[in-house]
Motif scaffolding. Structure first.
Motif, PDB file in Angstrom:
ATOM      1  N   PRO A 181       0.824  -1.206   0.000  1.00 25.02           N
ATOM      2  CA  PRO A 181       0.000   0.000   0.000  1.00 25.02           C
ATOM      3  C   PRO A 181       0.861   1.261   0.000  1.00 25.02           C
ATOM      4  N   GLU A 182       0.225   2.408  -0.194  1.00 28.26           N
ATOM      5  CA  GLU A 182       0.972   3.642  -0.295  1.00 28.26           C
ATOM      6  C   GLU A 182       1.715   3.941   1.010  1.00 28.26           C
ATOM      7  N   PRO A 183       2.890   4.531   0.907  1.00 28.25           N
ATOM      8  CA  PRO A 183       3.651   4.880   2.115  1.00 28.25           C
ATOM      9  C   PRO A 183       2.953   5.985   2.896  1.00 28.25           C
ATOM     10  N   LYS A 184       2.619   5.725   4.157  1.00 30.66           N
ATOM     11  CA  LYS A 184       2.016   6.718   5.043  1.00 30.66           C
ATOM     12  C   LYS A 184       1.978   6.127   6.442  1.00 30.66           C
ATOM     13  N   THR A 185       1.265   6.759   7.342  1.00 32.32           N
ATOM     14  CA  THR A 185       1.144   6.256   8.706  1.00 32.32           C
ATOM     15  C   THR A 185       0.032   5.217   8.788  1.00 32.32           C
ATOM     16  N   TYR A 186       0.338   4.099   9.451  1.00 31.33           N
ATOM     17  CA  TYR A 186      -0.646   3.029   9.677  1.00 31.33           C
ATOM     18  C   TYR A 186      -0.682   2.704  11.163  1.00 31.33           C
ATOM     19  N   ASP A 187      -1.800   2.156  11.617  1.00 33.45           N
ATOM     20  CA  ASP A 187      -1.915   1.768  13.025  1.00 33.45           C
ATOM     21  C   ASP A 187      -1.783   0.263  13.213  1.00 33.45           C
ATOM     22  N   SER A 188      -1.298  -0.432  12.186  1.00 35.08           N
ATOM     23  CA  SER A 188      -1.050  -1.873  12.284  1.00 35.08           C
ATOM     24  C   SER A 188       0.025  -2.253  11.277  1.00 35.08           C
ATOM     25  N   ALA A 189       0.603  -3.454  11.442  1.00 30.61           N
ATOM     26  CA  ALA A 189       1.629  -3.932  10.521  1.00 30.61           C
ATOM     27  C   ALA A 189       1.062  -4.061   9.116  1.00 30.61           C
ATOM     28  N   GLN A 190       1.920  -3.859   8.106  1.00 27.57           N
ATOM     29  CA  GLN A 190       1.501  -3.908   6.705  1.00 27.57           C
ATOM     30  C   GLN A 190       2.358  -4.903   5.926  1.00 27.57           C
ATOM     31  N   MET A 191       1.739  -5.599   4.980  1.00 29.03           N
ATOM     32  CA  MET A 191       2.463  -6.436   4.026  1.00 29.03           C
ATOM     33  C   MET A 191       2.637  -5.616   2.750  1.00 29.03           C
ATOM     34  N   VAL A 192       3.881  -5.300   2.413  1.00 23.89           N
ATOM     35  CA  VAL A 192       4.186  -4.371   1.331  1.00 23.89           C
ATOM     36  C   VAL A 192       4.659  -5.138   0.103  1.00 23.89           C
ATOM     37  N   THR A 193       4.092  -4.825  -1.048  1.00 23.91           N
ATOM     38  CA  THR A 193       4.502  -5.445  -2.309  1.00 23.91           C
ATOM     39  C   THR A 193       5.165  -4.417  -3.201  1.00 23.91           C
ATOM     40  N   THR A 217      19.246  -7.067  -1.528  1.00 25.23           N
ATOM     41  CA  THR A 217      18.287  -8.169  -1.474  1.00 25.23           C
ATOM     42  C   THR A 217      17.378  -8.152  -2.705  1.00 25.23           C
ATOM     43  N   LEU A 218      17.256  -9.303  -3.358  1.00 23.60           N
ATOM     44  CA  LEU A 218      16.359  -9.429  -4.506  1.00 23.60           C
ATOM     45  C   LEU A 218      14.931  -9.604  -4.000  1.00 23.60           C
ATOM     46  N   TYR A 219      14.048  -8.785  -4.494  1.00 15.58           N
ATOM     47  CA  TYR A 219      12.652  -8.873  -4.045  1.00 15.58           C
ATOM     48  C   TYR A 219      11.976 -10.080  -4.686  1.00 15.58           C
ATOM     49  N   THR A 220      11.365 -10.926  -3.842  1.00 11.86           N
ATOM     50  CA  THR A 220      10.640 -12.107  -4.332  1.00 11.86           C
ATOM     51  C   THR A 220       9.267 -12.245  -3.683  1.00 11.86           C
ATOM     52  N   THR A 221       9.145 -11.821  -2.422  1.00 14.37           N
ATOM     53  CA  THR A 221       7.869 -11.958  -1.703  1.00 14.37           C
ATOM     54  C   THR A 221       7.572 -10.660  -0.959  1.00 14.37           C
ATOM     55  N   PRO A 222       6.311 -10.426  -0.584  1.00 14.45           N
ATOM     56  CA  PRO A 222       5.961  -9.204   0.145  1.00 14.45           C
ATOM     57  C   PRO A 222       6.794  -9.025   1.409  1.00 14.45           C
ATOM     58  N   ILE A 223       7.028  -7.768   1.757  1.00 14.30           N
ATOM     59  CA  ILE A 223       7.843  -7.400   2.911  1.00 14.30           C
ATOM     60  C   ILE A 223       6.926  -7.026   4.069  1.00 14.30           C
ATOM     61  N   LYS A 224       7.109  -7.630   5.217  1.00 19.90           N
ATOM     62  CA  LYS A 224       6.296  -7.285   6.379  1.00 19.90           C
ATOM     63  C   LYS A 224       6.899  -6.056   7.060  1.00 19.90           C
ATOM     64  N   VAL A 225       6.094  -5.028   7.228  1.00 20.89           N
ATOM     65  CA  VAL A 225       6.521  -3.799   7.893  1.00 20.89           C
ATOM     66  C   VAL A 225       5.751  -3.712   9.202  1.00 20.89           C
ATOM     67  N   ALA A 226       6.431  -4.094  10.307  1.00 23.82           N
ATOM     68  CA  ALA A 226       5.773  -4.120  11.617  1.00 23.82           C
ATOM     69  C   ALA A 226       6.097  -2.894  12.450  1.00 23.82           C
ATOM     70  N   VAL A 251       5.295   4.688   8.462  1.00 17.54           N
ATOM     71  CA  VAL A 251       5.233   4.945   9.904  1.00 17.54           C
ATOM     72  C   VAL A 251       4.172   4.027  10.496  1.00 17.54           C
ATOM     73  N   ILE A 252       4.576   3.202  11.431  1.00 14.96           N
ATOM     74  CA  ILE A 252       3.643   2.326  12.126  1.00 14.96           C
ATOM     75  C   ILE A 252       3.478   2.859  13.543  1.00 14.96           C
ATOM     76  N   ASP A 253       2.291   3.393  13.838  1.00 18.26           N
ATOM     77  CA  ASP A 253       1.974   3.965  15.152  1.00 18.26           C
ATOM     78  C   ASP A 253       0.724   3.280  15.660  1.00 18.26           C
ATOM     79  N   LEU A 254       0.931   2.337  16.604  1.00 17.67           N
ATOM     80  CA  LEU A 254      -0.201   1.548  17.089  1.00 17.67           C
ATOM     81  C   LEU A 254      -1.234   2.383  17.822  1.00 17.67           C
TER      82      LEU A 254
END
Length: 952
Positions: A181-193, A217-226, A251-254
């Motif tokens: 998803p687009e880079p911004k602030t989230y309140d939960s972990a994101q799976m980034v493609t 690192t060669l990108y092959t699978t989604p990246i977890k941003v916690a 930005v991950i701000d719970l």
């Protein structure tokens, strides 16, 4: 709003025989053969003149951007062209060229021309020495060939999508990395493609802040941003080109408050016959102050608008009651403590819409009626094939133009306008509105500043005109539907072309972009009509028999993919979507392609929902296109016009349930139960008992009325149409039928059917007499009042300019203004508008409208031909004791008639004012001249309107 693309046309012939032809229902659609199979006839014949493009014109022909005419034309060695061989061609690719620039350059000689050089990967090239421009054809020496092409800009590559490119389109682009998803602030972990420009690009990334390289690192699978993180990435294409590094900050701000507040009403938006009191509840996810602002005049609320309520909405916050005594749109702006905003509207329709039989209907194709805002004119994709010039793009008329000409429609005496579908469309030839890609969105090509769809509805209502919206539930276009089955969406920042649609699914083949148009079409259909991939949104029937059950499960045309209306999810979406338009104030629905959807589904889902939302008098009428001079379509009631006016007389497995399986069983069973005419219900709701009006029995009325297709099909003459009354007992009440002579689809049988009504003017006048005095609600297709495009083919699709068809632009005939005092009453008409209003048929229609409005029996009366002699003669009566109405009329058209056994009293002719006193229950009416009529009304008023060429 769609932007315009400017430039010069290469040739209108470039895609003449190559692109898909999708020209819509109403009408038909077909896909042309995308192999190059146009027959070559005479290579020395010049191509047709190129359309002229002005600096401000709208051009959407499907070719890649090329250099301007002032750019260098070619290399100093000549004009080099490249050609990609289609898979079905053999490898002996030749070029045939003529019309050289300069003229001193020799042509290629005899057909099939000169062998081209093979460059590998099915690419071929040839340089026309010393040339700067040429007409040309590519062919394979064995019957496969392109249309006549031209190239005069610079070196060009002609690709399998039938488009010229300025560089090899198969050369990979310099890669650019995208992220979701687009880079911004989230309140939960994101799976980034991560993704890149070309399908074969390799992506390398870092998460430590360093600049990525091919050693990263060669990108092959989604990246977890916690937790908060910066991702940097580069991509490398298949020829080793590396794009610029991209950086994406998350930005991950719970504890962040990212949720917008909600607002709900204690009373659902919709219709009520009387005043209602409503209140609203706010709710938010955080314990901070939430504030709601609102307006009651349809304007957008701001923080300067009235405050509805404010406070802590964590557990809910209910505001004060608001009394709604007239149709009102409440618009709210709700803002929570973190600044999150919600905007929401609630429309409450108050009061009755009235009996639609009191109205008459003027029908327009909005895009072809009047151009109020030239800045929103847009070419359809197939305008080049159709040869529609910049001065007459398919998308020309708009809501602003319609608003400007409502007074013209009212001056003719009409009280309702029927407009083609307003929803967003996507196809090669979609100007008519029947190829939806988003039912929930109004197509921006209709709208302008201050002239939205809501503005049109509001202005029409202010003038006393009802709005009938044409709707479709049977099908979408073949690009899916953005909400129901998302495959593509439109990009408003780009020109409106097929190539600029944005894919929203990863289910299409990976090589979709390099396919031919026909291959792309088949790939889309493969998803939409395959059970494993279509989520039950579309029927999967691959064939269609017009007179069998598959007419309700098959695809009727290439750009009309059949929705699975047995699926409750499909029905819910369509009901919710069209309810929104009811909330906007639409007064009625005309339903397209009705016979292709089971009556069971209409009766179970759509009709009850729309009547609930719009009120019991919300008028719904359907197009059951049965082109037969019989009330029964091939003897099959289940796909016949009157069938849809009835409720079912038995129960079915799906009754009281809401699942696909039981709906499917019910639909199939209802078809079987109604495969013959035996046992079909009958009604006397349209008929007088002697001379007496009786209260209709609507206990078995479905709530859907119909266009009277059997009568329409017989309207070559009024006599033939009048004979179709023999089937009236099979309608629940034929007085609710919509009647017309011709439309945007058909003229009557043998009129001929594919042309705008080609009969004589007095035949038109006689037909109109019957329409406006006999049972049913008259509807006139735009321009019929001046015999507009008489004898022109109505809808040849993109195979002829629209200006030569029955769907030509009408605006030139209504330039000017008029002051309207009431329906059919006006002064100070100017310009060509005044000329149109003065046409003999326009004056005829105006007088008929005035007479019909003055005589309730002609609007809602039951009829009889008992004890009536005369070829076109009948009596009608309508009685409403509560309102003190008892209207009794005797009608004869184009000839004399005698009526026996009628009530005694004084009868006054609404046409001439002549008065006749009846003392022995018998009267003879004299009427001479084709198209003339007499309407003698018991205790009535006479001399209504101005006599003219026919009514005199």
């Amino acid at each position: 709003m769609l932007r315009k693309k400017t430039g010069s046309f290469i040739s209108w012939l470039i895609i003449l025989s190559l692109c898909l032809n999708f020209f819509g229902l109403p009408g038909g659609a077909s896909a042309s053969n995308t192999d190059y199979t146009a027959a070559y006839t005479n290579s020395t014949v010049n191509a047709l003149p190129l359309p002229t493009a002005s600096a401000t014109s709208t051009v959407t022909a499907t070719y890649a951007p090329t250099a301007s005419p002032t750019s260098p034309t070619s290399t100093q060695n000549g004009l080099t062209v490249h050609f990609k061989k289609p898979a079905s061609w053999n490898s002996a690719i030749r070029i045939h060229y003529w019309n050289l620039n300069p003229a001193t350059v020799p042509i290629s000689g005899a057909w099939p021309g000169i062998l081209m050089k093979s460059d590998g990967n099915d690419w071929y090239s040839y340089t026309i020495a010393e040339a700067t421009g040429s007409s040309l054809i590519f062919n394979d020496s064995s019957g496969k060939q392109t249309a006549d092409l031209s190239r005069s800009v610079k070196e060009g590559w002609y690709y399998t999508d039938n488009v010229w490119y300025d560089a090899n389109p198969e050369t990979p682009k310099v890669p650019v990395v995208s992220i979701s998803p687009e880079p911004k602030t989230y309140d939960s972990a994101q799976m980034v493609t991560l993704s890149s420009t070309n399908s074969g690009d390799k992506i390398y990334y870092t998460i430590d802040g360093s600049t990525p390289t091919t050693s990263s690192t060669l990108y092959t699978t989604p990246i977890k941003v916690a937790s908060s993180l910066t991702i940097k990435a580069i991509a490398v294409n298949s020829i080793g080109q590396t794009g610029n590094a991209s950086s994406f900050d998350y930005v991950i701000d719970l504890n962040a408050d990212l949720q917008a507040p909600t607002i709900t009403a204690n009373l659902p938006a919709g219709h009520s016959g009387s005043s209602v009191t409503v209140s609203f509840n706010l709710k938010d996810n955080k314990a901070a102050t939430t504030k709601a602002y609102y307006t009651e005049d349809s304007t957008e609320p701001t923080t300067s608008s009235k405050v509805y309520i404010h406070g802590n909405a964590l557990t809910g916050l209910t505001g004060p009651s608001i009394l709604i005594s007239k149709t009102t749109t409440l618009k709210f702006l709700v803002i929570d403590g973190a600044g999150n905003q919600t905007k929401q509207s609630f429309v409450y329709n108050i009061g009755d819409k009235g009996d639609f039989r009191e109205d008459t209907i003027y029908f327009v194709i909005t895009s072809r009626f009047y151009d109020g805002d030239p800045s929103n004119n847009v070419h359809a994709w197939d305008d080049t094939k159709a040869r529609n010039p910049d001065s007459d793009p398919a998308w020309r008329g708009d809501f602003k133009g319609l608003i400007q000409k409502l007074d013209y429609i009212k001056a003719l005496g009409f009280s309702a306008i029927w407009i083609t579908p307003v929803v967003q469309n996507a196809s090669g030839y979609d100007y008519h509105g029947y190829h939806a890609i988003n039912f929930a969105k109004v197509d921006p090509r209709y709208e302008s500043a201050g002239a939205s769809y809501q503005d049109l509805i509001n202005v029409a209502h202010a003038k006393g005109l009802k709005v009938i919206q044409d709707i479709v539930v049977n099908h979408t276009g073949n690009f899916g539907e953005e909400n129901l089955y998302p495959m593509f969406k439109k990009d408003p920042a780009k020109p409106d072309t097929g190539n600029n649609l944005v894919k929203t699914t990863d289910k299409l083949p990976s090589n979709y972009d390099s396919m031919t148009p026909d291959q792309q079409y088949q790939a889309r259909l493969a998803l939409m009509k395959t059970a494993e991939t279509n989520n039950n949104i579309y029927h999967t029937e691959k064939s269609l028999s017009w007179e069998s059950y598959t007419v309700q499960t098959g695809q009727i045309a290439g750009d009309c993919v059949d929705l699975n209306t047995e699926n409750p999810a499909v029905n819910k979406y369509l009901i919710d979507t069209y309810n929104h338009y009811i909330d906007m104030g639409v007064d009625a629905f005309r339903v397209d392609t009705v016979k292709h959807v089971s009556r069971y589904i209409f009766n179970k889902y759509y009709i009850p929902a729309w009547k609930t939302r719009g009120g019991s008098d919300f008028y719904v009428f359907g197009e059951v296109a049965t082109r037969y001079r019989d009330v029964w379509n091939s003897g099959i009631p289940a796909i016949s016009t009157p069938f849809y006016t009835w409720k079912a007389s038995k129960s079915y497995p799906g009754d009281g349930k809401n699942d696909y399986a039981s709906n499917k069983m019910s639909v199939e069973q209802e078809w079987t139960d109604n495969s013959t005419t035996a046992g079909q219900p009958t009604s006397n709701n349209a008929f007088l008992i002697g001379n007496t009006y009786h209260t209709p029995d609507y206990s078995m009325k479905s709530g859907m009325d119909v266009i009277d297709f059997p009568m329409h099909w017989a309207f070559k003459t009024a006599h033939e149409a009048f004979n179709m009354r023999s089937g009236d007992q099979y309608y629940n009440d034929a007085t609710w039928n919509v009647t017309y002579v011709d439309s945007h689809d058909y003229a009557p049988d043998q009129a001929p059917e594919n042309q705008r009504f080609a009969g004589t003017q007095d035949t038109w006048a006689e037909n109109l007499d019957l329409m406006f005095t006999f049972r049913g609600i008259p509807a006139i297709f735009y321009g019929s009042e001046i015999e507009f495009q008489k004898g022109a083919v109505i809808d040849p699709g993109p195979n002829a300019p629209l200006s030569k068809t029955g769907r030509a632009y009408y605006g030139d005939h209504i330039e000017g203004s008029v002051m309207v005092q009431d329906y059919g009453k006006y002064t100070n008409a100017t310009g060509t508008l005044a000329e149109s209003l003065s046409h003999p048929l326009a004056k005829h229609i105006r007088q008929l409208n005035l007479i019909r409005r003055a005589v309730p029996a002609l609007q809602k009366g039951q009829y009889s031909t008992e004890n009536v002699t005369g070829n076109l003669a009948f009596k009608r009566r309508y009685t409403d004791s509560a309102k003190g109405i008892d209207s009794f009329a005797l009608v004869t058209i184009s000839g004399n008639a005698t009526f026996s056994g009628i009530p005694n009293g004084t009868y006054v002719d609404a046409v001439t004012g002549d008065s006749k006193k009846v003392t022995d229950g018998k009267i003879t009416l004299t009427c001479s001249g084709k198209g003339n009529a007499r309407v003698y009304v018991l205790n009535g008023s006479g001399g209504i309107g101005e006599t003219g060429t026919y009514l005199k």
